[in-house]
Design an enzyme around this catalytic site. Sequence first.
Site, PDB file in Angstrom:
ATOM      1  N   THR A  27       0.867  -1.182   0.000  1.00 63.52           N
ATOM      2  CA  THR A  27       0.000   0.000   0.000  1.00 63.52           C
ATOM      3  C   THR A  27       0.903   1.231   0.000  1.00 63.52           C
ATOM      4  O   THR A  27       2.104   1.128   0.236  1.00 63.52           O
ATOM      5  CB  THR A  27      -0.924   0.046   1.230  1.00 63.52           C
ATOM      6  OG1 THR A  27      -0.145   0.348   2.401  1.00 63.52           O
ATOM      7  CG2 THR A  27      -1.663  -1.258   1.428  1.00 63.52           C
ATOM      8  N   TYR A  56       3.114  -1.032   4.690  1.00 61.97           N
ATOM      9  CA  TYR A  56       2.343   0.134   5.148  1.00 61.97           C
ATOM     10  C   TYR A  56       3.307   1.282   5.417  1.00 61.97           C
ATOM     11  O   TYR A  56       4.281   1.133   6.158  1.00 61.97           O
ATOM     12  CB  TYR A  56       1.578  -0.239   6.428  1.00 61.97           C
ATOM     13  CG  TYR A  56       0.698   0.861   6.950  1.00 61.97           C
ATOM     14  CD1 TYR A  56      -0.560   1.080   6.399  1.00 61.97           C
ATOM     15  CD2 TYR A  56       1.125   1.680   7.992  1.00 61.97           C
ATOM     16  CE1 TYR A  56      -1.375   2.090   6.881  1.00 61.97           C
ATOM     17  CE2 TYR A  56       0.309   2.695   8.479  1.00 61.97           C
ATOM     18  CZ  TYR A  56      -0.941   2.898   7.928  1.00 61.97           C
ATOM     19  OH  TYR A  56      -1.745   3.903   8.398  1.00 61.97           O
ATOM     20  N   ILE A  83       7.094  -2.154   7.368  1.00 59.85           N
ATOM     21  CA  ILE A  83       6.976  -0.696   7.431  1.00 59.85           C
ATOM     22  C   ILE A  83       7.717  -0.048   6.272  1.00 59.85           C
ATOM     23  O   ILE A  83       8.913  -0.306   6.067  1.00 59.85           O
ATOM     24  CB  ILE A  83       7.535  -0.167   8.775  1.00 59.85           C
ATOM     25  CG1 ILE A  83       6.825  -0.845   9.965  1.00 59.85           C
ATOM     26  CG2 ILE A  83       7.392   1.349   8.847  1.00 59.85           C
ATOM     27  CD1 ILE A  83       5.325  -0.639  10.036  1.00 59.85           C
ATOM     28  N   LYS A  84       6.983   0.774   5.518  1.00 62.46           N
ATOM     29  CA  LYS A  84       7.586   1.525   4.411  1.00 62.46           C
ATOM     30  C   LYS A  84       8.011   2.895   4.922  1.00 62.46           C
ATOM     31  O   LYS A  84       7.198   3.615   5.526  1.00 62.46           O
ATOM     32  CB  LYS A  84       6.570   1.728   3.280  1.00 62.46           C
ATOM     33  CG  LYS A  84       6.261   0.481   2.496  1.00 62.46           C
ATOM     34  CD  LYS A  84       5.198   0.754   1.438  1.00 62.46           C
ATOM     35  CE  LYS A  84       5.737   1.521   0.254  1.00 62.46           C
ATOM     36  NZ  LYS A  84       4.694   1.680  -0.811  1.00 62.46           N
ATOM     37  N   ILE A  85       9.249   3.243   4.629  1.00 62.63           N
ATOM     38  CA  ILE A  85       9.802   4.510   5.099  1.00 62.63           C
ATOM     39  C   ILE A  85      10.520   5.183   3.929  1.00 62.63           C
ATOM     40  O   ILE A  85      11.409   4.578   3.325  1.00 62.63           O
ATOM     41  CB  ILE A  85      10.812   4.234   6.261  1.00 62.63           C
ATOM     42  CG1 ILE A  85      10.095   3.517   7.407  1.00 62.63           C
ATOM     43  CG2 ILE A  85      11.469   5.527   6.723  1.00 62.63           C
ATOM     44  CD1 ILE A  85      11.011   3.011   8.504  1.00 62.63           C
TER      45      ILE A  85
END
Length: 212
Positions: A27, A56, A83-85
């Site tokens: 996403t 996310y 976790i997307k950063i």
Amino acid sequence: MSIFLDSAQIDEIKRALQLSFVGGVTTNPTHIARTGRPGLEVLTEIVDLVDGPVFYQVTAHSLAERLDQAWEAHELRPDKVVIKIPGTTENMRLVAQLSEAGVECLVTAVASPAQAYLAAQVNAEYVAPYVNRLTRQLGDGVAIVRDMVRILNGTQTQVLAASLKTMDEVVATLLAGAHHITLPLDLILALGDHPFTQQAIEEFNASMQSTG
Ligand code: G3P
């Protein structure tokens, strides 16, 4: 080597999962915004549907708030949420801290092999170059993927290529060595089809009918 669906639409996710070869869902804040629902609510519904990883992205203004967001999302389903950063020098601290604590991270919107190198230094699980956007803005997104793959060789960090718009771009990106790809539903549905194959099927069907 996984194929992920790039979407937060529940109907698209259900359709993609029926295909049996989609390994998870990526996403992004735009996909989440299109649902018109709170991010964590959407994420909760997606992780209940999907067996594999669900990516996310954290969006808060300060590093401390992004860290809180990351933990909140991770704790929903620690075995699934990645976790997307976004790939900034400052954000690498976040990736280092989360990776050290066992939270899988993807460094997203990376545009240079240097960013990929840095992501590997802080033990990111993935980097995501946006291939089509890179081609449009910098000239050759596939070449950037190829350089990232070379730089990451021997590290734990894998290239998950995003922003792929055509089948040719998908194939070129895979040939450049991308470990994973994420695609919109229409490209996923087109992956296994080819006019040549359809023509062959129709010819065989016609042969069967002519022999009764
Ligand atoms: O998730 C981010 C990436 O998929 C962006 O793709 O289609 O907006 O260029 P796109």
